[in-house]
Design a protein around this motif. Structure first.
Motif, PDB file in Angstrom:
ATOM      1  N   MET A   1       0.840  -1.169   0.000  1.00  0.00           N
ATOM      2  CA  MET A   1       0.000   0.000   0.000  1.00  0.00           C
ATOM      3  C   MET A   1       0.890   1.238   0.000  1.00  0.00           C
ATOM      4  O   MET A   1       1.836   1.337   0.751  1.00  0.00           O
ATOM      5  CB  MET A   1      -0.872  -0.023   1.259  1.00  0.00           C
ATOM      6  N   THR A   2       0.506   2.174  -0.828  1.00  0.00           N
ATOM      7  CA  THR A   2       1.333   3.374  -0.939  1.00  0.00           C
ATOM      8  C   THR A   2       0.880   4.424   0.069  1.00  0.00           C
ATOM      9  O   THR A   2      -0.197   4.338   0.663  1.00  0.00           O
ATOM     10  CB  THR A   2       1.228   3.970  -2.359  1.00  0.00           C
ATOM     11  N   LEU A   3       1.733   5.396   0.222  1.00  0.00           N
ATOM     12  CA  LEU A   3       1.445   6.481   1.151  1.00  0.00           C
ATOM     13  C   LEU A   3       0.209   7.262   0.726  1.00  0.00           C
ATOM     14  O   LEU A   3      -0.601   7.665   1.563  1.00  0.00           O
ATOM     15  CB  LEU A   3       2.664   7.412   1.261  1.00  0.00           C
ATOM     16  N   LEU A   4       0.023   7.434  -0.558  1.00  0.00           N
ATOM     17  CA  LEU A   4      -1.132   8.178  -1.068  1.00  0.00           C
ATOM     18  C   LEU A   4      -2.441   7.461  -0.727  1.00  0.00           C
ATOM     19  O   LEU A   4      -3.401   8.097  -0.299  1.00  0.00           O
ATOM     20  CB  LEU A   4      -1.011   8.375  -2.578  1.00  0.00           C
ATOM     21  N   SER A   5      -2.482   6.152  -0.886  1.00  0.00           N
ATOM     22  CA  SER A   5      -3.710   5.415  -0.578  1.00  0.00           C
ATOM     23  C   SER A   5      -4.007   5.430   0.925  1.00  0.00           C
ATOM     24  O   SER A   5      -5.166   5.505   1.336  1.00  0.00           O
ATOM     25  CB  SER A   5      -3.631   3.989  -1.103  1.00  0.00           C
ATOM     26  N   ILE A   6      -2.982   5.397   1.748  1.00  0.00           N
ATOM     27  CA  ILE A   6      -3.171   5.479   3.195  1.00  0.00           C
ATOM     28  C   ILE A   6      -3.736   6.848   3.570  1.00  0.00           C
ATOM     29  O   ILE A   6      -4.653   6.950   4.396  1.00  0.00           O
ATOM     30  CB  ILE A   6      -1.847   5.198   3.940  1.00  0.00           C
ATOM     31  N   LEU A   7      -3.223   7.913   2.953  1.00  0.00           N
ATOM     32  CA  LEU A   7      -3.724   9.260   3.227  1.00  0.00           C
ATOM     33  C   LEU A   7      -5.173   9.425   2.763  1.00  0.00           C
ATOM     34  O   LEU A   7      -5.978  10.062   3.445  1.00  0.00           O
ATOM     35  CB  LEU A   7      -2.835  10.300   2.549  1.00  0.00           C
TER      36      LEU A   7
END
Length: 92
Positions: A1-7
């Motif tokens: 999971m990327t940082l963008l999807s977590i945000l």
């Protein structure tokens, strides 16, 4: 999971929580010390001074505030101010 999807997921969770708290806050009704809230619509068991129990479809809150259950209860405000009346009798 990327940082963008977590945000994005965290932002969506925050928006949902904010909407939930906003809806809860809108259901809290307050009145002044010279008013009464009459909340009707949901049955409640009330115990009398002699110990007997009856079901009523209202509750009363004198001053202060209370949470009103959405879609189940309605609220009316009853002012408790003194109203001067001028009454004339046949003898006066």
């Amino acid at each position: 999971m990327t940082l963008l999807s977590i945000l994005i997921i965290a932002g969506a969770v925050l928006v949902v929580l904010a909407l939930f708290f906003l809806l809860v806050a809108k259901q809290y009704k307050k009145v002044g010390p010279n008013e009464a809230l009459v909340i009707s619509g949901r049955k409640k068991t009330v115990t009398a001074a002699d110990g007997s129990k009856t079901k009523v479809g209202y509750r009363i809150r004198l001053g202060g505030g209370t949470f009103v259950r959405p879609f189940l209860e309605t609220v009316d405000i009853l002012p408790l101010e003194v109203i001067p009346l001028s009454i004339r009798t046949p003898r006066s």
